[in-house]
Design a protein around this motif. Structure first.
Motif, short mmCIF file in Angstrom:
data_model
loop_
_atom_site.label_atom_id
_atom_site.label_comp_id
_atom_site.label_asym_id
_atom_site.label_seq_id
_atom_site.Cartn_x
_atom_site.Cartn_y
_atom_site.Cartn_z
N LEU A 30 0.83 -1.21 0.00
CA LEU A 30 0.00 0.00 0.00
C LEU A 30 0.87 1.26 0.00
O LEU A 30 0.52 2.26 -0.63
N LEU A 31 1.99 1.22 0.71
CA LEU A 31 2.91 2.36 0.69
C LEU A 31 3.43 2.60 -0.73
O LEU A 31 3.45 3.74 -1.22
N LEU A 32 3.82 1.51 -1.39
CA LEU A 32 4.28 1.62 -2.78
C LEU A 32 3.17 2.08 -3.71
O LEU A 32 3.41 2.83 -4.67
N ALA A 33 1.93 1.66 -3.41
CA ALA A 33 0.79 2.11 -4.21
C ALA A 33 0.59 3.62 -4.06
O ALA A 33 0.26 4.30 -5.04
N GLY A 34 0.80 4.13 -2.86
CA GLY A 34 0.69 5.57 -2.64
C GLY A 34 1.73 6.33 -3.44
O GLY A 34 1.44 7.35 -4.08
N ILE A 35 2.97 5.84 -3.42
CA ILE A 35 4.05 6.46 -4.21
C ILE A 35 3.73 6.38 -5.70
O ILE A 35 3.90 7.35 -6.45
N ALA A 36 3.24 5.22 -6.14
CA ALA A 36 2.92 5.03 -7.55
C ALA A 36 1.80 5.96 -8.00
O ALA A 36 1.81 6.45 -9.13
N THR A 37 0.84 6.21 -7.13
CA THR A 37 -0.26 7.12 -7.47
C THR A 37 0.28 8.52 -7.73
O THR A 37 -0.09 9.17 -8.72
N VAL A 38 1.17 8.99 -6.86
CA VAL A 38 1.78 10.31 -7.04
C VAL A 38 2.58 10.34 -8.32
O VAL A 38 2.51 11.29 -9.10
N ALA A 39 3.37 9.30 -8.55
CA ALA A 39 4.20 9.24 -9.76
C ALA A 39 3.34 9.28 -11.01
O ALA A 39 3.67 9.95 -11.99
N PHE A 40 2.22 8.57 -10.98
CA PHE A 40 1.34 8.52 -12.15
C PHE A 40 0.75 9.89 -12.45
O PHE A 40 0.81 10.37 -13.58
N PHE A 41 0.18 10.55 -11.44
CA PHE A 41 -0.48 11.83 -11.66
C PHE A 41 0.52 12.95 -11.92
O PHE A 41 0.30 13.81 -12.78
N HIS A 42 1.63 12.94 -11.17
CA HIS A 42 2.56 14.06 -11.29
C HIS A 42 3.53 13.88 -12.46
O HIS A 42 3.61 14.73 -13.35
N LEU A 43 4.25 12.77 -12.49
CA LEU A 43 5.23 12.55 -13.55
C LEU A 43 4.54 12.33 -14.88
O LEU A 43 5.05 12.74 -15.94
N GLY A 44 3.36 11.71 -14.84
CA GLY A 44 2.59 11.51 -16.07
C GLY A 44 2.08 12.81 -16.64
O GLY A 44 1.86 12.95 -17.84
N GLY A 45 1.85 13.85 -15.73
CA GLY A 45 1.37 15.13 -16.22
C GLY A 45 2.48 15.99 -16.72
O GLY A 45 2.25 17.04 -17.28
#
Length: 245
Positions: free
Chosen positions: A230-245
């Motif tokens: 779940l911790l990694l999922a939280g990091i991945a969510t940020v990476a997806f929205f921020h780095l993807g944008g």
């Protein structure tokens, strides 16, 4: 941009309160499982937003030594504030601070929500993706905090309605914090990287000083694996929205 800031500031405060209130209707056994899951996810979003979003953005706008010194000063400052019982993120009804005075929770939450508003505004003024991921991190860590605060207020004799109203009032402080930061930073752009550095310090401090120690209280293999995922999922969510944008 102002509409983005207002919208996500309201979402960050009202969304967290609504999510926490919803948890109150779950049986105690379910809450005992779900809240640690939320804390694990929130830890990932806070660390991800700080290290993948705020710090890189701040380092693009100011010297490395100045930004990192601000982060260090911010973490020391938050430690001092916590010692003075102004800043508190306890999720445990048995903690020393919460057991002494329910009104103190509301004062501390109002202050914290005001700071969250400043953080959200500074992030949006840097970029929309950073603003969205910052607001997401705010919501993620506010929900388990508010669940704990609701439980404390109920234990101190507050009715469900009264606890919801008072917590709702303290959460409104997010909006004035965002508006003040917006109008100030629009005129004082050179302050933006340092606000981002302090914001990153607050996220790192919350994650490392409060959330991670709470997670370490559960030590079974299955629970630890779930926390890591779940911790990694939280990091991945940020990476997806921020780095993807």
């Amino acid at each position: 941009m102002l509409l983005w800031i207002i919208g996500f500031s309201l979402l960050g405060s009202i969304g967290a309160i609504a999510g926490a209130a919803l948890f109150l209707f779950f049986p105690e056994g379910i809450r005992r499982v779900l809240v640690p899951c939320l804390i694990s996810y929130a830890t990932g979003t806070l660390l991800g937003a700080a290290f993948l979003g705020m710090l890189p953005a701040g380092l693009k706008q100011a010297p490395v030594i100045a930004v990192m010194a601000t982060v260090l000063a911010g973490m020391v400052g938050f430690f001092v504030l916590e010692k003075l019982v102004i800043w508190r993120h306890c999720h445990n009804s048995g903690c020393e601070v919460h057991s002494h005075a329910a009104p103190l929770i509301l004062i501390g939450d109002a202050f914290h929500n005001f700071v969250d508003g400043v953080v959200i505004a500074a992030a949006f003024l840097t970029s929309i993706p950073l603003g969205v991921t910052t607001a997401l991190a705010v919501i993620a860590h506010e929900i388990p905090q508010e669940v704990g605060d609701f439980a404390i207020l109920l234990d101190n004799g507050y009715s469900r309605v009264k606890a919801l109203v008072f917590n709702g009032l303290s959460s409104i402080a997010t909006l004035p914090g965002a508006l003040i930061a917006y109008f100030w930073l629009v005129e004082t752009r050179e302050a933006a990287p340092y606000i981002l550095a302090i914001s990153a310090a607050s996220f790192i401090y919350i994650a490392t000083a409060d959330l991670i120690p709470a997670l370490h209280r559960q030590v079974s293999l299955l629970t630890s694996l779930r926390q890591i995922l779940l911790l990694l999922a939280g990091i991945a969510t940020v990476a997806f929205f921020h780095l993807g944008g």
